[in-house]
Write an enzyme that holds these catalytic residues in place. Structure first.
Site, PDB file in Angstrom:
ATOM      1  N   CYS A 126     -10.526  -5.017  -0.328  1.00  0.00           N
ATOM      2  CA  CYS A 126     -11.647  -4.070  -0.336  1.00  0.00           C
ATOM      3  C   CYS A 126     -12.498  -4.293  -1.588  1.00  0.00           C
ATOM      4  O   CYS A 126     -12.094  -4.978  -2.530  1.00  0.00           O
ATOM      5  CB  CYS A 126     -11.128  -2.638  -0.273  1.00  0.00           C
ATOM      6  SG  CYS A 126     -10.455  -2.006  -1.825  1.00  0.00           S
TER       7      CYS A 126
ATOM      8  N   GLU B 228      -2.977  -4.412  -3.423  1.00  0.00           N
ATOM      9  CA  GLU B 228      -3.485  -5.246  -4.522  1.00  0.00           C
ATOM     10  C   GLU B 228      -3.430  -4.504  -5.849  1.00  0.00           C
ATOM     11  O   GLU B 228      -3.086  -5.073  -6.890  1.00  0.00           O
ATOM     12  CB  GLU B 228      -4.936  -5.657  -4.228  1.00  0.00           C
ATOM     13  CG  GLU B 228      -5.107  -6.557  -3.018  1.00  0.00           C
ATOM     14  CD  GLU B 228      -5.365  -5.797  -1.719  1.00  0.00           C
ATOM     15  OE1 GLU B 228      -4.843  -4.675  -1.549  1.00  0.00           O
ATOM     16  OE2 GLU B 228      -6.094  -6.347  -0.872  1.00  0.00           O
TER      17      GLU B 228
ATOM     18  N   CYS C  53     -10.859  -3.395  -4.949  1.00  0.00           N
ATOM     19  CA  CYS C  53      -9.833  -4.334  -5.409  1.00  0.00           C
ATOM     20  C   CYS C  53     -10.435  -5.664  -5.851  1.00  0.00           C
ATOM     21  O   CYS C  53      -9.879  -6.335  -6.730  1.00  0.00           O
ATOM     22  CB  CYS C  53      -8.766  -4.527  -4.343  1.00  0.00           C
ATOM     23  SG  CYS C  53      -7.691  -3.067  -4.210  1.00  0.00           S
TER      24      CYS C  53
ATOM     25  N   ASN D  42       0.836  -1.199   0.000  1.00  0.00           N
ATOM     26  CA  ASN D  42       0.000   0.000   0.000  1.00  0.00           C
ATOM     27  C   ASN D  42       0.875   1.256   0.000  1.00  0.00           C
ATOM     28  O   ASN D  42       1.951   1.290   0.588  1.00  0.00           O
ATOM     29  CB  ASN D  42      -1.021   0.011   1.150  1.00  0.00           C
ATOM     30  CG  ASN D  42      -0.436  -0.265   2.513  1.00  0.00           C
ATOM     31  OD1 ASN D  42       0.528  -1.009   2.661  1.00  0.00           O
ATOM     32  ND2 ASN D  42      -1.028   0.333   3.530  1.00  0.00           N
TER      33      ASN D  42
ATOM     34  N   GLU E 229       0.284   5.190   0.692  1.00  0.00           N
ATOM     35  CA  GLU E 229      -0.701   6.171   1.167  1.00  0.00           C
ATOM     36  C   GLU E 229      -0.365   7.577   0.684  1.00  0.00           C
ATOM     37  O   GLU E 229       0.712   7.837   0.130  1.00  0.00           O
ATOM     38  CB  GLU E 229      -0.780   6.109   2.699  1.00  0.00           C
ATOM     39  CG  GLU E 229      -1.277   4.747   3.156  1.00  0.00           C
ATOM     40  CD  GLU E 229      -1.607   4.672   4.622  1.00  0.00           C
ATOM     41  OE1 GLU E 229      -1.159   5.527   5.405  1.00  0.00           O
ATOM     42  OE2 GLU E 229      -2.327   3.726   4.992  1.00  0.00           O
TER      43      GLU E 229
ATOM     44  N   CYS F 190      -4.053   0.733  -2.783  1.00  0.00           N
ATOM     45  CA  CYS F 190      -4.011  -0.545  -2.072  1.00  0.00           C
ATOM     46  C   CYS F 190      -2.871  -1.403  -2.627  1.00  0.00           C
ATOM     47  O   CYS F 190      -2.504  -1.285  -3.810  1.00  0.00           O
ATOM     48  CB  CYS F 190      -5.313  -1.314  -2.263  1.00  0.00           C
ATOM     49  SG  CYS F 190      -6.699  -0.671  -1.319  1.00  0.00           S
TER      50      CYS F 190
HETATM   51  N1  THU Z   1      -5.269  -1.611   2.348  1.00  0.00           N
HETATM   52  C1  THU Z   1      -4.728  -2.351   1.340  1.00  0.00           C
HETATM   53  O1  THU Z   1      -3.654  -2.013   0.815  1.00  0.00           O
HETATM   54  N2  THU Z   1      -5.392  -3.463   0.949  1.00  0.00           N
HETATM   55  C2  THU Z   1      -6.534  -3.932   1.501  1.00  0.00           C
HETATM   56  O2  THU Z   1      -7.032  -4.975   1.096  1.00  0.00           O
HETATM   57  C3  THU Z   1      -7.162  -3.196   2.611  1.00  0.00           C
HETATM   58  C4  THU Z   1      -6.534  -1.913   2.972  1.00  0.00           C
HETATM   59  C5  THU Z   1      -4.523  -0.442   2.826  1.00  0.00           C
HETATM   60  C6  THU Z   1      -5.070   0.893   2.434  1.00  0.00           C
HETATM   61  C7  THU Z   1      -4.542   1.780   3.543  1.00  0.00           C
HETATM   62  O3  THU Z   1      -3.234   2.224   3.215  1.00  0.00           O
HETATM   63  C8  THU Z   1      -4.465   0.861   4.750  1.00  0.00           C
HETATM   64  O4  THU Z   1      -4.476  -0.460   4.242  1.00  0.00           O
HETATM   65  C9  THU Z   1      -5.580   1.043   5.751  1.00  0.00           C
HETATM   66  O5  THU Z   1      -6.816   0.973   5.133  1.00  0.00           O
END
Ligand code: THU
Length: 135
Positions: free
Chosen positions: A90, A59, A93, A46, A48, A57
């Protein structure tokens, strides 16, 4: 308890990717590894952003890596998160994966301890809108 039917090489790569996550806001790390139709593996973490909504994300990053390196289809997925609970992808994704996955493709989900759960993308996103709906 680690099951025998999970792809250990993919878990190791996803875990390594998870350690590289850029997550100054949530402090929550996620790593992903996707396999293409030739067995090639691609990872993502991930990424941010201070605007929050621009966060990528793990994924989505792994999927982008597959595409940019010439992969056409996803044949298996591993996701691991820096939590004791096992996370699942999520909604956005799930739809991203469905673009490149047959409904039976396995999505392996792990927590940081290596506990494992598996669902197919068809189970995670039933009755999905996919390319066949466009015909
Ligand atoms: N996140 C992902 O990278 N993948 C997921 O399947 C769920 C959430 C990340 C997004 C964000 O940076 C952090 O997790 C918290 O939501």
């Amino acid at each position: 308890m680690m099951p025998k039917d999970y792809p250990a090489d993919m878990f190791d790569l996803a875990y390594t990717a998870m350690k590289k996550a850029y997550m100054p806001y949530s402090k929550f790390s996620v790593g992903a590894c996707v396999k293409d139709e030739n067995g090639n593996l691609y990872t993502g973490c991930n990424v941010e952003n201070v605007s929050y909504s621009l966060t990528l994300c793990a994924e989505a990053v792994a999927l982008g890596n597959l595409v940019v390196h010439g992969g056409k289809r996803i044949t298996e997925v591993v996701i691991v998160a820096s939590s004791d609970t096992i996370i699942s992808p999520c909604g956005a994704c799930r739809q991203r994966f469905r673009e490149f996955c047959a409904p039976g493709v396995k999505i392996h989900m792990f927590n940081q301890k290596g506990n494992h759960k598996m669902r197919t993308i068809g189970e995670l996103l039933p009755e999905s809108f996919d390319t066949e709906n466009m015909i």
